[in-house]
Design a protein around this motif. Sequence first.
Motif, PDB file in Angstrom:
ATOM      1  N   LEU A  86       0.848  -1.184   0.000  1.00  0.00           N
ATOM      2  CA  LEU A  86       0.000   0.000   0.000  1.00  0.00           C
ATOM      3  C   LEU A  86       0.884   1.235   0.000  1.00  0.00           C
ATOM      4  N   THR A  87       0.452   2.256  -0.732  1.00  0.00           N
ATOM      5  CA  THR A  87       1.205   3.500  -0.849  1.00  0.00           C
ATOM      6  C   THR A  87       0.296   4.686  -0.551  1.00  0.00           C
ATOM      7  N   GLY A  88       0.827   5.691   0.114  1.00  0.00           N
ATOM      8  CA  GLY A  88       0.060   6.896   0.381  1.00  0.00           C
ATOM      9  C   GLY A  88       0.965   8.002   0.903  1.00  0.00           C
ATOM     10  N   ALA A  89       0.430   9.182   0.988  1.00  0.00           N
ATOM     11  CA  ALA A  89       1.190  10.294   1.565  1.00  0.00           C
ATOM     12  C   ALA A  89       1.453   9.985   3.035  1.00  0.00           C
ATOM     13  N   PRO A  90       2.635  10.375   3.561  1.00  0.00           N
ATOM     14  CA  PRO A  90       2.905  10.139   4.982  1.00  0.00           C
ATOM     15  C   PRO A  90       1.736  10.590   5.852  1.00  0.00           C
ATOM     16  N   GLY A  91       1.347   9.725   6.763  1.00  0.00           N
ATOM     17  CA  GLY A  91       0.161   9.957   7.573  1.00  0.00           C
ATOM     18  C   GLY A  91      -0.994   9.063   7.180  1.00  0.00           C
ATOM     19  N   PHE A  92      -0.877   8.376   6.009  1.00  0.00           N
ATOM     20  CA  PHE A  92      -1.968   7.486   5.609  1.00  0.00           C
ATOM     21  C   PHE A  92      -2.033   6.261   6.525  1.00  0.00           C
ATOM     22  N   VAL A  93      -0.920   5.945   7.206  1.00  0.00           N
ATOM     23  CA  VAL A  93      -0.910   4.938   8.267  1.00  0.00           C
ATOM     24  C   VAL A  93      -0.635   5.676   9.570  1.00  0.00           C
ATOM     25  N   ARG A  94      -1.471   5.445  10.570  1.00  0.00           N
ATOM     26  CA  ARG A  94      -1.235   6.099  11.853  1.00  0.00           C
ATOM     27  C   ARG A  94      -1.806   5.259  12.983  1.00  0.00           C
ATOM     28  N   ALA A  95      -1.202   5.414  14.143  1.00  0.00           N
ATOM     29  CA  ALA A  95      -1.713   4.766  15.347  1.00  0.00           C
ATOM     30  C   ALA A  95      -2.882   5.580  15.876  1.00  0.00           C
ATOM     31  N   THR A  96      -4.006   4.919  16.112  1.00  0.00           N
ATOM     32  CA  THR A  96      -5.192   5.612  16.620  1.00  0.00           C
ATOM     33  C   THR A  96      -5.623   5.045  17.967  1.00  0.00           C
ATOM     34  N   GLY A  97      -4.708   4.367  18.610  1.00  0.00           N
ATOM     35  CA  GLY A  97      -4.964   3.807  19.929  1.00  0.00           C
ATOM     36  C   GLY A  97      -3.728   3.060  20.383  1.00  0.00           C
ATOM     37  N   PRO A  98      -3.707   2.599  21.609  1.00  0.00           N
ATOM     38  CA  PRO A  98      -2.515   1.911  22.112  1.00  0.00           C
ATOM     39  C   PRO A  98      -2.243   0.577  21.425  1.00  0.00           C
ATOM     40  N   ASP A  99      -3.274   0.002  20.762  1.00  0.00           N
ATOM     41  CA  ASP A  99      -3.070  -1.269  20.081  1.00  0.00           C
ATOM     42  C   ASP A  99      -3.810  -1.308  18.742  1.00  0.00           C
ATOM     43  N   ARG A 100      -3.877  -0.145  18.061  1.00  0.00           N
ATOM     44  CA  ARG A 100      -4.660  -0.072  16.829  1.00  0.00           C
ATOM     45  C   ARG A 100      -4.034   0.915  15.860  1.00  0.00           C
ATOM     46  N   ILE A 101      -3.945   0.520  14.582  1.00  0.00           N
ATOM     47  CA  ILE A 101      -3.547   1.440  13.530  1.00  0.00           C
ATOM     48  C   ILE A 101      -4.666   1.530  12.497  1.00  0.00           C
ATOM     49  N   THR A 102      -4.748   2.669  11.834  1.00  0.00           N
ATOM     50  CA  THR A 102      -5.683   2.830  10.728  1.00  0.00           C
ATOM     51  C   THR A 102      -4.902   3.106   9.454  1.00  0.00           C
ATOM     52  N   VAL A 103      -5.461   2.647   8.342  1.00  0.00           N
ATOM     53  CA  VAL A 103      -4.854   2.831   7.030  1.00  0.00           C
ATOM     54  C   VAL A 103      -5.892   3.478   6.134  1.00  0.00           C
ATOM     55  N   ALA A 104      -5.593   4.681   5.653  1.00  0.00           N
ATOM     56  CA  ALA A 104      -6.512   5.396   4.776  1.00  0.00           C
ATOM     57  C   ALA A 104      -6.334   4.911   3.347  1.00  0.00           C
ATOM     58  N   GLY A 105      -7.436   4.782   2.644  1.00  0.00           N
ATOM     59  CA  GLY A 105      -7.364   4.285   1.277  1.00  0.00           C
ATOM     60  C   GLY A 105      -7.325   2.769   1.275  1.00  0.00           C
ATOM     61  N   GLY A 106      -6.892   2.234   0.159  1.00  0.00           N
ATOM     62  CA  GLY A 106      -6.858   0.777   0.032  1.00  0.00           C
ATOM     63  C   GLY A 106      -5.879   0.364  -1.038  1.00  0.00           C
ATOM     64  N   LEU A 107      -6.021  -0.866  -1.457  1.00  0.00           N
ATOM     65  CA  LEU A 107      -5.138  -1.408  -2.478  1.00  0.00           C
ATOM     66  C   LEU A 107      -5.610  -0.994  -3.868  1.00  0.00           C
ATOM     67  N   PRO A 108      -4.720  -0.957  -4.840  1.00  0.00           N
ATOM     68  CA  PRO A 108      -5.132  -0.630  -6.191  1.00  0.00           C
ATOM     69  C   PRO A 108      -6.038  -1.714  -6.779  1.00  0.00           C
ATOM     70  N   PRO A 109      -6.832  -1.385  -7.778  1.00  0.00           N
ATOM     71  CA  PRO A 109      -7.727  -2.361  -8.396  1.00  0.00           C
ATOM     72  C   PRO A 109      -6.947  -3.572  -8.924  1.00  0.00           C
ATOM     73  N   GLY A 110      -7.518  -4.739  -8.686  1.00  0.00           N
ATOM     74  CA  GLY A 110      -6.895  -5.959  -9.189  1.00  0.00           C
ATOM     75  C   GLY A 110      -5.934  -6.611  -8.236  1.00  0.00           C
ATOM     76  N   ASP A 111      -5.610  -5.954  -7.094  1.00  0.00           N
ATOM     77  CA  ASP A 111      -4.693  -6.572  -6.148  1.00  0.00           C
ATOM     78  C   ASP A 111      -5.354  -7.798  -5.523  1.00  0.00           C
ATOM     79  N   PRO A 112      -4.586  -8.885  -5.315  1.00  0.00           N
ATOM     80  CA  PRO A 112      -5.179 -10.119  -4.783  1.00  0.00           C
ATOM     81  C   PRO A 112      -5.770  -9.999  -3.389  1.00  0.00           C
ATOM     82  N   LEU A 113      -5.379  -8.980  -2.602  1.00  0.00           N
ATOM     83  CA  LEU A 113      -5.859  -8.872  -1.228  1.00  0.00           C
ATOM     84  C   LEU A 113      -6.935  -7.801  -1.036  1.00  0.00           C
TER      85      LEU A 113
END
Length: 295
Positions: free
Chosen positions: A63-90
């Motif tokens: 996954l690729t994004g501008a810095p900040g697209f992955v961030r910790a939002t709790g002591p045991d949780r991260i959030t990822v903004a956006g998603g995978l490009p079309p056609g990715d197996p996951l």
Amino acid sequence: MSGAYHWGSLAVQERVGVRELAEHVGRSIGTGIRDVAAAFLELQPHLVVGAADGEGRLWASLLTGAPGFVRATGPDRITVAGGLPPGDPLTGALATAGTRVGTIALDPRTRRRMRLNGTVEVTGRGFAVRAEQVFANCPKYLQKRQPLDLAAEGAGVVRRGDALTPDQERAVRAADTFFVATTAEADGVDASHRGGLPGFVEVLSPTELTWPDYAGNAMFLTLGNLTADPRAGLIFPDWETGAVLQLSGRAGVEFGPDGSRATRFRVESVVEAVHPGRLRWSAPEYSPHLGSTTR
């Protein structure tokens, strides 16, 4: 389980003779995201994610994004903004709550990396991961690179198959870095890094690869998972173009009489993609540790 390890990792540690060291290193694995780790994540433009698709095949995706697209939002949780490009197996797996995932954030600028494994939660802007294991790794075998710019053009998924083409074989032989996703069923999924000088991954045939296992942190999470479950997913990023080569298949560990170790991987499915917006990087400054590696 013994602390941080399941029976597969314990078996490899015993065979190699590093159980005591592994037990000490394993104390660094926790469930909490420390402030320094949270700050590191927010600077990263990449996140590698490993998981199984709907048919049980294991893949690693980028996954690729501008810095900040992955961030910790709790002591045991991260959030990822956006998603995978079309056609990715996951794509489907990361949109399904409860999917077990392994992630690794690696910064080529500083040779730092962080691994976080857990379970997917679906959000309105992408997905989150509830952490079950969080830990850092040493900078061994990481190549240093500097960011350039974003790839302006791309064609999405350009090729699918069940074996490597001649061009894909050349890309694998030229690689100095790849990522591998492995699993041990109930113990979850792990994503790890492998680095070496170009040629360290050998192409034995269009459906078979092998690479050496260099001395590392003594945890043997990847080899331990493969001992328990042979499924594996690989991703080879082309740092200079932004293209990716994803392979899914099965792997096993081979032990040499001299104490060496190697992984042999059999290709079952291939996805090659070139997506616009991927970050391009400079040519590498190779890790100083690679001068002392042995098979």
